[in-house]
Scaffold this active site. Structure first.
Site, short mmCIF file in Angstrom:
data_model
loop_
_atom_site.label_atom_id
_atom_site.label_comp_id
_atom_site.label_asym_id
_atom_site.label_seq_id
_atom_site.Cartn_x
_atom_site.Cartn_y
_atom_site.Cartn_z
N SER A 125 -49.14 -23.91 -58.77
CA SER A 125 -48.75 -23.43 -59.60
C SER A 125 -47.52 -23.44 -59.87
O SER A 125 -47.06 -23.11 -59.56
CB SER A 125 -49.62 -23.42 -60.88
OG SER A 125 -49.46 -23.88 -61.91
N TYR A 147 -45.87 -30.26 -62.26
CA TYR A 147 -46.28 -31.40 -62.97
C TYR A 147 -44.96 -31.59 -63.16
O TYR A 147 -44.12 -31.50 -62.70
CB TYR A 147 -46.37 -30.04 -64.21
CG TYR A 147 -47.85 -29.70 -64.19
CD1 TYR A 147 -48.90 -30.49 -65.00
CD2 TYR A 147 -48.00 -28.03 -64.29
CE1 TYR A 147 -50.28 -29.45 -65.34
CE2 TYR A 147 -48.74 -27.40 -64.27
CZ TYR A 147 -50.71 -28.67 -64.96
OH TYR A 147 -51.27 -27.50 -64.78
N THR A 173 -50.64 -32.99 -60.95
CA THR A 173 -51.21 -32.67 -61.91
C THR A 173 -51.01 -33.70 -62.60
O THR A 173 -50.12 -33.61 -63.44
CB THR A 173 -51.19 -31.43 -62.40
OG1 THR A 173 -51.76 -30.49 -60.89
CG2 THR A 173 -52.78 -31.52 -63.32
N LYS A 270 -54.24 -34.95 -58.87
CA LYS A 270 -55.60 -34.74 -59.49
C LYS A 270 -55.34 -34.48 -60.96
O LYS A 270 -54.73 -34.81 -61.68
CB LYS A 270 -54.86 -33.03 -59.61
CG LYS A 270 -55.87 -31.76 -60.03
CD LYS A 270 -56.05 -30.48 -59.99
CE LYS A 270 -56.93 -29.77 -60.35
NZ LYS A 270 -56.62 -29.67 -61.86
N HIS A 294 -59.46 -30.43 -65.71
CA HIS A 294 -58.22 -29.29 -66.57
C HIS A 294 -59.69 -28.77 -66.12
O HIS A 294 -58.71 -27.59 -67.90
CB HIS A 294 -57.25 -29.83 -66.87
CG HIS A 294 -55.75 -28.92 -66.55
ND1 HIS A 294 -55.04 -29.31 -65.74
CD2 HIS A 294 -55.47 -27.55 -66.60
CE1 HIS A 294 -54.45 -28.88 -65.51
NE2 HIS A 294 -54.94 -27.84 -66.31
#
Length: 415
Positions: A125, A147, A173, A270, A294
């Protein structure tokens, strides 16, 4: 010297985790609940608002039946290896990215080592507590999850860093639009670790002394997001990063295409849910898409991810790899997803529970539990390989899948 100290710390921490082997993912979750402070554990199981989507992610798997076959001629070992995002993995389970964990000081590096030992990949992440470079060194099959935080220049700098670090794929994402409402509590992330912060969180440490001792021995986190660092802004704290993320305009398909042009490696989008979005992702150059909500942490009330999987597979499954995540708790769940057309699955909560239950070895055990469950399911279904799975192995109730949407031109904001 630093390496020796780190090794000693890991050794001491491993002693704290000495316990009987894990028998199931459910047992890992029970141990996590016992070992973690209540607020930290709550953050691992919480979903948005009432948790309707969180619950349906699991419920969807429970509604699918399996059709057993007997007396099949099977080899001593079933085939479970596959290739995802250009990487060969020993079984179709990938560690999903998860940020800001307060579970174990080994963090994502320990998880990366466990995944490497199990022969699979890890997604890291943007909000992870460990730098991408350290994770990629621990597991060469590392994917960097991005992100949409900050400006295009900020994002371009992070993409270049991922390239230099050796990330094998980029995961964009899009299944979290900064929904943070919950009907139950989860811990507030402080700005920085100070004396007053330690006093504030002292009751958590007192309630779970083993958890506190592991962090005292392994290193108290600095509450920074090292993978969101830029030359101009430096390394933000988690709180600073979340604030910037919330203030950044949501990306459009034009942004997705821009990012794809910037990254010349494998590229996963995603958060795809409906066939039209899957087609748009492919049009933008995605090598793979992941069906995801999520983990029930975005818009509450949407159906479980498994219900959306068949529509996405039908739309783009012959062009790109389709993955999915959300609700995986056992190997038979993985088999059901594969039979519905997924190439592999990503798991998040289960490895966090394993990390809480037994550190690096707990993660490895959880992954092996899933692998064993896949193998046992293949035996029960009479299959030699995961590649033999199909809809013929499933009992799917009427009305299970998400109905096909009407023309997307009638949906506001769609072209």
């Amino acid at each position: 010297m630093a390496v020796r100290v780190a090794s000693i710390r890991r050794g001491v921490c491993s002693v704290l985790f000495t316990s009987t082997p894990l028998e199931s993912v459910a047992e890992a979750q029970r141990r996590a609940r016992k070992r973690l402070p209540t607020a930290v554990y709550a953050s691992l199981v919480a979903g948005t608002e009432k948790g309707i989507t969180l619950h349906d992610n699991i419920q969807a798997f429970d509604e699918i039946g399996l059709i057993p076959r007997i007396a099949a001629e099977l080899p001593p070992a079933r085939e479970m290896s596959t290739t995802v995002l250009g990487q060969e993995i020993d079984f179709p389970v990938i560690v999903s990215p998860a940020g800001a964990q307060a579970v174990d000081p080994g963090g994502e590096v320990a998880v990366a080592r466990a995944a490497a030992a199990a022969g699979t990949a890890i997604g890291l992440s943007s909000f992870a507590s460990m730098p991408l470079e350290d994770v990629a060194a621990a597991n060469p099959k590392a994917f960097f999850q991005l992100y949409w935080v900050g400006t295009r220049d900020d994002i371009a700098e992070r993409v270049e860093r991922a390239r230099r670090a050796g990330a094998k794929a980029l995961i964009l994402t899009l299944d979290w639009s900064f929904a943070s409402r919950r009907d139950w509590g989860s811990p507030t992330i402080p700005e920085r670790v100070t004396f007053s912060t330690l006093l504030e969180f002292a009751p958590m440490g007192i309630s779970r002394p083993g958890w506190a001792l592991r962090f005292l021995l392994g290193g108290i986190p600095n509450l920074e997001a090292p993978n969101l660092r830029t030359e101009a802004k430096g390394t933000p704290t988690f709180r600073e990063a979340y604030v910037e993320w919330a203030q950044t305009p949501l990306p459009t398909w034009e942004d997705v295409r821009w990012l794809r042009d910037l990254w010349d490696g494998e590229f996963l989008v995603k958060g795809v849910y409906y066939p039209d979005d899957a087609r748009r992702a492919v049009d933008c150059g995605a090598n793979a898409v992941s069906v995801s909500n999520h983990g029930g942490n975005n818009l509450d009330g949407i159906p479980g991810a498994l219900r959306a999987l068949p529509g996405v597979v039908e739309a783009v499954g012959d062009q790109v790899d389709v993955l999915m995540d959300g609700g995986i708790r056992r190997g038979s769940d993985v088999v059901k997803a594969l039979a519905m057309g997924a190439k592999a699955v990503l798991v998040g909560r289960v490895w966090l529970w394993g990390l809480a239950a037994g550190g690096e070895d707990g993660v490895r055990q959880v992954l092996e539990i899933l692998r064993s469950g896949i193998d046992e399911s293949l035996i029960g279904l009479g299959h030699k390989s995961i590649h033999d799975l199909s809809l013929d192995d499933l009992i799917i109730p009427a009305g299970f899948t998400i109905p096909k949407m009407s023309a997307m031109s009638s949906v506001p904001g769609k072209r």
